[in-house]
Motif scaffolding. Structure first.
Motif, mmCIF file in Angstrom:
data_model
loop_
_atom_site.group_PDB
_atom_site.id
_atom_site.type_symbol
_atom_site.label_atom_id
_atom_site.label_comp_id
_atom_site.label_asym_id
_atom_site.label_seq_id
_atom_site.Cartn_x
_atom_site.Cartn_y
_atom_site.Cartn_z
ATOM 1 N N ALA A 1 -0.664 -5.751 -1.954
ATOM 2 C CA ALA A 1 -0.980 -4.632 -1.059
ATOM 3 C C ALA A 1 -1.056 -5.181 0.349
ATOM 4 O O ALA A 1 -1.653 -6.227 0.586
ATOM 5 N N ALA A 2 -0.433 -4.481 1.269
ATOM 6 C CA ALA A 2 -0.522 -4.813 2.690
ATOM 7 C C ALA A 2 -1.454 -3.800 3.334
ATOM 8 O O ALA A 2 -1.294 -2.582 3.151
ATOM 9 N N LEU A 3 -2.436 -4.304 4.062
ATOM 10 C CA LEU A 3 -3.398 -3.459 4.759
ATOM 11 C C LEU A 3 -3.212 -3.686 6.254
ATOM 12 O O LEU A 3 -3.451 -4.787 6.754
ATOM 13 N N LEU A 4 -2.786 -2.652 6.959
ATOM 14 C CA LEU A 4 -2.585 -2.742 8.401
ATOM 15 C C LEU A 4 -3.839 -2.260 9.100
ATOM 16 O O LEU A 4 -4.450 -1.269 8.684
ATOM 17 N N ARG A 5 -4.200 -2.931 10.164
ATOM 18 C CA ARG A 5 -5.435 -2.619 10.883
ATOM 19 C C ARG A 5 -5.142 -1.818 12.145
ATOM 20 O O ARG A 5 -4.295 -2.183 12.953
ATOM 21 N N GLY A 6 -5.842 -0.696 12.298
ATOM 22 C CA GLY A 6 -5.858 0.032 13.559
ATOM 23 C C GLY A 6 -4.602 0.803 13.912
ATOM 24 O O GLY A 6 -4.310 0.967 15.092
ATOM 25 N N ILE A 7 -3.877 1.314 12.925
ATOM 26 C CA ILE A 7 -2.693 2.117 13.241
ATOM 27 C C ILE A 7 -2.978 3.594 13.004
ATOM 28 O O ILE A 7 -3.888 3.959 12.272
ATOM 29 N N ASN A 8 -2.173 4.433 13.670
ATOM 30 C CA ASN A 8 -2.217 5.887 13.482
ATOM 31 C C ASN A 8 -3.615 6.469 13.670
ATOM 32 O O ASN A 8 -3.999 7.424 13.000
ATOM 33 N N VAL A 9 -4.380 5.892 14.597
ATOM 34 C CA VAL A 9 -5.724 6.378 14.887
ATOM 35 C C VAL A 9 -5.731 6.946 16.302
ATOM 36 O O VAL A 9 -5.419 6.233 17.251
ATOM 37 N N GLY A 10 -6.057 8.218 16.431
ATOM 38 C CA GLY A 10 -6.143 8.838 17.744
ATOM 39 C C GLY A 10 -4.843 8.792 18.532
ATOM 40 O O GLY A 10 -4.860 8.714 19.757
ATOM 41 N N GLY A 11 -3.725 8.828 17.849
ATOM 42 C CA GLY A 11 -2.436 8.825 18.529
ATOM 43 C C GLY A 11 -1.978 7.460 19.003
ATOM 44 O O GLY A 11 -0.952 7.350 19.671
ATOM 45 N N ASN B 1 -12.321 5.107 -2.527
ATOM 46 C CA ASN B 1 -11.217 5.820 -3.173
ATOM 47 C C ASN B 1 -9.901 5.086 -2.926
ATOM 48 O O ASN B 1 -9.070 4.960 -3.830
ATOM 49 N N THR B 2 -9.716 4.588 -1.713
ATOM 50 C CA THR B 2 -8.491 3.858 -1.385
ATOM 51 C C THR B 2 -8.447 2.528 -2.128
ATOM 52 O O THR B 2 -7.392 2.131 -2.643
ATOM 53 N N VAL B 3 -9.569 1.846 -2.216
ATOM 54 C CA VAL B 3 -9.618 0.580 -2.957
ATOM 55 C C VAL B 3 -9.183 0.810 -4.406
ATOM 56 O O VAL B 3 -8.323 0.088 -4.938
ATOM 57 N N VAL B 4 -9.736 1.825 -5.035
ATOM 58 C CA VAL B 4 -9.400 2.130 -6.430
ATOM 59 C C VAL B 4 -7.914 2.454 -6.571
ATOM 60 O O VAL B 4 -7.246 1.983 -7.495
ATOM 61 N N LYS B 5 -7.379 3.227 -5.645
ATOM 62 C CA LYS B 5 -5.963 3.595 -5.706
ATOM 63 C C LYS B 5 -5.071 2.370 -5.513
ATOM 64 O O LYS B 5 -4.058 2.211 -6.212
ATOM 65 N N LEU B 6 -5.424 1.469 -4.592
ATOM 66 C CA LEU B 6 -4.628 0.272 -4.381
ATOM 67 C C LEU B 6 -4.664 -0.652 -5.606
ATOM 68 O O LEU B 6 -3.654 -1.254 -5.953
ATOM 69 N N VAL B 7 -5.812 -0.733 -6.259
ATOM 70 C CA VAL B 7 -5.896 -1.499 -7.506
ATOM 71 C C VAL B 7 -4.941 -0.885 -8.531
ATOM 72 O O VAL B 7 -4.173 -1.607 -9.199
ATOM 73 N N GLU B 8 -4.972 0.411 -8.649
ATOM 74 C CA GLU B 8 -4.095 1.110 -9.596
ATOM 75 C C GLU B 8 -2.605 0.864 -9.254
ATOM 76 O O GLU B 8 -1.806 0.548 -10.140
ATOM 77 N N LEU B 9 -2.247 0.973 -7.985
ATOM 78 C CA LEU B 9 -0.854 0.825 -7.581
ATOM 79 C C LEU B 9 -0.316 -0.592 -7.716
ATOM 80 O O LEU B 9 0.889 -0.795 -7.864
ATOM 81 N N THR B 10 -1.215 -1.586 -7.659
ATOM 82 C CA THR B 10 -0.763 -2.973 -7.774
ATOM 83 C C THR B 10 -0.924 -3.533 -9.180
ATOM 84 O O THR B 10 -0.549 -4.678 -9.434
ATOM 85 N N SER B 11 -1.475 -2.738 -10.094
ATOM 86 C CA SER B 11 -1.621 -3.234 -11.464
ATOM 87 C C SER B 11 -0.245 -3.421 -12.088
ATOM 88 O O SER B 11 0.720 -2.759 -11.712
ATOM 89 N N GLU B 12 -0.131 -4.315 -13.004
ATOM 90 C CA GLU B 12 1.159 -4.614 -13.625
ATOM 91 C C GLU B 12 1.747 -3.426 -14.358
ATOM 92 O O GLU B 12 2.943 -3.368 -14.597
ATOM 93 N N ASP B 13 0.919 -2.448 -14.700
ATOM 94 C CA ASP B 13 1.401 -1.285 -15.434
ATOM 95 C C ASP B 13 1.851 -0.156 -14.513
ATOM 96 O O ASP B 13 2.357 0.852 -14.974
ATOM 97 N N ALA B 14 1.640 -0.340 -13.184
ATOM 98 C CA ALA B 14 1.958 0.749 -12.236
ATOM 99 C C ALA B 14 3.441 0.995 -12.147
ATOM 100 O O ALA B 14 4.258 0.176 -12.388
#
Length: 191
Positions: free
Chosen positions: A14-24, A178-191
């Motif tokens: 998972a790639a986590l980008l910091r500080g994008i798409n905030v307030g334009g 909620n995002t942490v849980v979703k990222l775990v789900e998306l990176t699991s080997e079964d995803a």
């Protein structure tokens, strides 16, 4: 520099980008982010939400090198720097498993993971957590677990923990549970 490859089967990240798409500011459309990641040779690229979460598969084995390559590619493509963290599926799963709070009993907005590039040093001890009760935090492996019952936007503890003197030199980016849980789900080997 290309991240080293183990020539084995691709691993999930998972790639986590910091500080994008905030307030334009620092607009990074997710379709373009997917294109940038694919241009780096990554496979099965998907994005989640508009806040800079992407998952992909790669034969590279060094998450830090993957993050640096992504930062360079983003700056070349968009024209501005964006700090990035890349976490492998095992690290994400460990963050979820090691949470000291009763995550299943809380709303996603009440619990956050502050992902860090490096383990925090003793500067955090200068924050008197008891002064912010019922808010609290716990330190994990390159993560701060942040419990904020009224949400992050109103959190005085989150504000105190993000002071430049405490995080200087350590890339940090926050995701709700909620995002942490979703990222775990998306990176699991079964995803």
């Amino acid at each position: 520099m290309t991240p080293r490859s183990d020539t084995g089967r691709p691993r999930s990240y998972a790639a986590l980008l910091r500080g994008i798409n905030v307030g334009g500011n620092k607009k990074v459309p997710m379709a373009e982010l997917r294109t940038v990641l694919e241009g780096l040779g990554h496979q099965d690229v998907r994005t989640y939400l508009q806040s800079g979460n992407a998952v992909f598969r790669s034969t590279a084995t060094d998450p830090e090198a993957l993050a640096r390559a992504l930062e360079r590619a983003i700056e070349a493509h968009f024209g501005f720097p964006v700090p990035c963290l890349v976490l492998d599926a095992d690290r994400l799963a460990a963050v979820a498993a090691d949470c000291p709070y009763p995550a299943a009993e809380l709303e996603g907005r009440q619990l956050h993971a502050v992902f860090l590039a490096e383990q925090p040093d003793d500067r955090l001890t200068s924050v008197d957590a008891a002064a912010f009760a019922p808010e609290s935090y716990a330190v994990g492996d390159r993560v701060l677990y942040l419990y904020v019952p009224d949400g992050l936007g109103r959190s005085k503890l989150a504000e105190a923990l993000s002071r430049p003197a405490l995080v200087k030199g350590n890339t940090a980016t926050t995701r709700n549970w909620n995002t942490v849980v979703k990222l775990v789900e998306l990176t699991s080997e079964d995803a």
